[in-house]
Motif scaffolding. Structure first.
Motif, PDB file in Angstrom:
ATOM      1  N   THR A 279       0.771  -1.072  -0.066  1.00  0.00           N
ATOM      2  CA  THR A 279      -0.124   0.172  -0.146  1.00  0.00           C
ATOM      3  C   THR A 279       0.814   1.257   0.132  1.00  0.00           C
ATOM      4  N   VAL A 280       0.822   2.103  -1.123  1.00  0.00           N
ATOM      5  CA  VAL A 280       1.393   3.182  -1.203  1.00  0.00           C
ATOM      6  C   VAL A 280       0.790   4.691  -0.939  1.00  0.00           C
ATOM      7  N   ILE A 281       1.344   5.347  -0.169  1.00  0.00           N
ATOM      8  CA  ILE A 281       0.683   6.894   0.110  1.00  0.00           C
ATOM      9  C   ILE A 281       1.488   7.583  -0.733  1.00  0.00           C
ATOM     10  N   ILE A 282       1.088   8.513  -1.575  1.00  0.00           N
ATOM     11  CA  ILE A 282       1.681   9.366  -2.876  1.00  0.00           C
ATOM     12  C   ILE A 282       2.120  10.708  -1.818  1.00  0.00           C
ATOM     13  N   LYS A 283       3.447  10.828  -1.909  1.00  0.00           N
ATOM     14  CA  LYS A 283       4.048  12.089  -1.369  1.00  0.00           C
ATOM     15  C   LYS A 283       3.991  13.041  -2.228  1.00  0.00           C
ATOM     16  N   TYR A 284       3.549  14.088  -1.695  1.00  0.00           N
ATOM     17  CA  TYR A 284       3.382  15.531  -2.611  1.00  0.00           C
ATOM     18  C   TYR A 284       3.221  16.663  -1.546  1.00  0.00           C
ATOM     19  N   ASN A 285       3.085  17.739  -2.195  1.00  0.00           N
ATOM     20  CA  ASN A 285       3.378  18.853  -1.459  1.00  0.00           C
ATOM     21  C   ASN A 285       1.794  19.456  -0.779  1.00  0.00           C
ATOM     22  N   ALA A 286       1.511  18.282   0.271  1.00  0.00           N
ATOM     23  CA  ALA A 286       0.208  18.419   0.889  1.00  0.00           C
ATOM     24  C   ALA A 286       0.509  17.573   2.247  1.00  0.00           C
TER      25      ALA A 286
ATOM     26  N   ALA B  58       3.786   0.058  -9.054  1.00  0.00           N
ATOM     27  CA  ALA B  58       4.028  -1.380  -8.808  1.00  0.00           C
ATOM     28  C   ALA B  58       2.906  -1.687  -7.170  1.00  0.00           C
ATOM     29  N   ALA B  59       2.559  -0.720  -6.811  1.00  0.00           N
ATOM     30  CA  ALA B  59       1.523  -0.849  -5.512  1.00  0.00           C
ATOM     31  C   ALA B  59       0.230  -1.611  -5.734  1.00  0.00           C
ATOM     32  N   ASP B  60      -0.281  -2.296  -4.830  1.00  0.00           N
ATOM     33  CA  ASP B  60      -1.409  -3.006  -4.989  1.00  0.00           C
ATOM     34  C   ASP B  60      -2.621  -2.008  -4.654  1.00  0.00           C
ATOM     35  N   ARG B  61      -2.263  -1.087  -3.745  1.00  0.00           N
ATOM     36  CA  ARG B  61      -3.317   0.017  -3.516  1.00  0.00           C
ATOM     37  C   ARG B  61      -2.547   1.064  -3.470  1.00  0.00           C
ATOM     38  N   VAL B  62      -3.286   2.394  -3.772  1.00  0.00           N
ATOM     39  CA  VAL B  62      -2.630   3.737  -3.812  1.00  0.00           C
ATOM     40  C   VAL B  62      -3.535   4.565  -3.013  1.00  0.00           C
TER      41      VAL B  62
ATOM     42  N   LEU C 133     -25.455   5.988   0.896  1.00  0.00           N
ATOM     43  CA  LEU C 133     -24.045   5.293   0.628  1.00  0.00           C
ATOM     44  C   LEU C 133     -24.228   4.075  -0.373  1.00  0.00           C
ATOM     45  N   TYR C 134     -23.364   4.239  -1.485  1.00  0.00           N
ATOM     46  CA  TYR C 134     -23.471   3.534  -2.622  1.00  0.00           C
ATOM     47  C   TYR C 134     -22.233   3.158  -3.227  1.00  0.00           C
ATOM     48  N   SER C 135     -21.510   2.263  -2.461  1.00  0.00           N
ATOM     49  CA  SER C 135     -20.073   1.832  -3.010  1.00  0.00           C
ATOM     50  C   SER C 135     -19.467   0.743  -2.223  1.00  0.00           C
ATOM     51  N   ALA C 136     -18.716  -0.245  -2.766  1.00  0.00           N
ATOM     52  CA  ALA C 136     -18.074  -1.448  -1.841  1.00  0.00           C
ATOM     53  C   ALA C 136     -17.272  -0.596  -0.706  1.00  0.00           C
ATOM     54  N   ILE C 137     -16.935   0.680  -0.875  1.00  0.00           N
ATOM     55  CA  ILE C 137     -16.072   1.210   0.524  1.00  0.00           C
ATOM     56  C   ILE C 137     -16.888   1.402   1.642  1.00  0.00           C
ATOM     57  N   PHE C 138     -18.418   1.230   1.273  1.00  0.00           N
ATOM     58  CA  PHE C 138     -19.171   1.488   2.497  1.00  0.00           C
ATOM     59  C   PHE C 138     -19.875   0.117   2.891  1.00  0.00           C
ATOM     60  N   GLU C 139     -19.086  -0.831   2.618  1.00  0.00           N
ATOM     61  CA  GLU C 139     -19.896  -2.099   3.209  1.00  0.00           C
ATOM     62  C   GLU C 139     -19.539  -2.206   4.732  1.00  0.00           C
ATOM     63  N   HIS C 140     -20.759  -2.497   5.320  1.00  0.00           N
ATOM     64  CA  HIS C 140     -20.711  -2.461   6.829  1.00  0.00           C
ATOM     65  C   HIS C 140     -20.707  -1.081   7.634  1.00  0.00           C
ATOM     66  N   VAL C 141     -20.817  -0.291   6.600  1.00  0.00           N
ATOM     67  CA  VAL C 141     -21.015   1.308   7.165  1.00  0.00           C
ATOM     68  C   VAL C 141     -22.435   1.654   7.344  1.00  0.00           C
ATOM     69  N   ARG C 142     -22.966   2.235   8.475  1.00  0.00           N
ATOM     70  CA  ARG C 142     -24.252   2.364   8.592  1.00  0.00           C
ATOM     71  C   ARG C 142     -24.631   3.777   7.759  1.00  0.00           C
ATOM     72  N   GLU C 143     -25.788   3.722   7.244  1.00  0.00           N
ATOM     73  CA  GLU C 143     -26.410   5.023   6.521  1.00  0.00           C
ATOM     74  C   GLU C 143     -26.429   6.289   7.830  1.00  0.00           C
TER      75      GLU C 143
ATOM     76  N   PHE D  86     -11.551  -0.381   1.703  1.00  0.00           N
ATOM     77  CA  PHE D  86     -10.661  -0.100   0.321  1.00  0.00           C
ATOM     78  C   PHE D  86      -9.576  -1.153   0.212  1.00  0.00           C
ATOM     79  N   LEU D  87      -8.957  -1.313   1.241  1.00  0.00           N
ATOM     80  CA  LEU D  87      -7.937  -2.269   1.117  1.00  0.00           C
ATOM     81  C   LEU D  87      -8.227  -3.880   0.663  1.00  0.00           C
ATOM     82  N   LYS D  88      -9.503  -4.159   0.846  1.00  0.00           N
ATOM     83  CA  LYS D  88     -10.040  -5.506   0.351  1.00  0.00           C
ATOM     84  C   LYS D  88     -10.628  -5.468  -1.113  1.00  0.00           C
ATOM     85  N   ILE D  89     -10.733  -4.324  -1.644  1.00  0.00           N
ATOM     86  CA  ILE D  89     -11.346  -4.320  -2.954  1.00  0.00           C
ATOM     87  C   ILE D  89     -10.444  -4.995  -4.055  1.00  0.00           C
ATOM     88  N   GLN D  90     -10.984  -5.839  -4.864  1.00  0.00           N
ATOM     89  CA  GLN D  90     -10.406  -6.638  -5.807  1.00  0.00           C
ATOM     90  C   GLN D  90     -10.366  -5.692  -7.079  1.00  0.00           C
TER      91      GLN D  90
END
Length: 198
Positions: A3-10, A38-42, A126-136, A194-198
């Motif tokens: 998992t890569v975190i992009i380094k920039y001016n922020a 090369a990262a699996d997740r960014v 909420l309408y996305s795989a990133i919100f699975e198990h997250v309550r409205e 997010f980390l589990k998304i295929q």
């Protein structure tokens, strides 16, 4: 999984690193194009000003790289806004991943709502795989003066002055205006999803 975190001016990269560490994931902070590709997740986080951040990305050709990523990529706060097509903040052309305008909150006449929005607010629709198990209506932590308008890519909405996009998704690109790394259990769930998304 890398998992890569992009380094920039922020800012705000450290809090994302700590949040990943809490869920047992080691994040790598880098602006190296090969490492990012090369990262699996960014993760593309950020707190700061749009034009300065975009200039930094362009100088290192990271603007072209980010748009071309094929792995799941998550923009957070300023990262989300930079993934849109244009920001009113210093009239800044952005990455254009989402065909969305970023606009400045206009303080209402009664001035009950302060600009920037700082603090907890709820997310709905909420309408996305990133919100699975997250309550409205879960509450998330926000800090921002600019917002992404509603669009076909909106997958969560928040109301502050107006209804706006608190999350966007298109293909492998996900973006949230709030800070999941500062949003307690619900925010942690979003990062885990997010980390589990295929």
């Amino acid at each position: 999984m890398k998992t890569v975190i992009i380094k920039y001016n922020a800012g705000n990269i450290r809090s994302v690193l700590y949040a990943l560490d809490r869920i047992g994931v080691e994040g790598v902070v880098t602006d190296n194009p090969e490492e990012i590709r090369a990262a699996d997740r960014v993760i593309f986080p950020g707190v700061g000003e749009a034009s300065t951040a975009m200039n930094y990305l362009k100088e290192r050709k990271l603007d072209l790289l980010i748009k071309d990523l094929k792995q799941p990529t998550l923009g957070i706060c300023l990262g989300m806004q930079l993934m849109c097509k244009h920001s009113e903040e210093n009239d800044t052309p952005c990455l254009g991943i989402f065909d969305v305008e970023v606009k400045k909150f206009q303080s209402p006449v009664d001035n009950l709502l302060k600009i920037p929005q700082i603090g907890w607010n709820n997310i709905t629709g909420l309408y996305s795989a990133i919100f699975e198990h997250v309550r409205e209506n879960s509450y998330m932590y926000f800090v921002h003066s600019y917002y992404a308008a509603l669009s076909a890519d909106t997958v969560a909405t928040t109301n502050y002055v107006i209804n706006y996009s608190s999350a966007l998704q298109k293909d492998n690109f996900y973006a949230v205006q709030f800070h999941p790394e500062k949003s307690a259990d619900a925010g942690q769930q979003i990062l885990e999803n997010f980390l589990k998304i295929q």
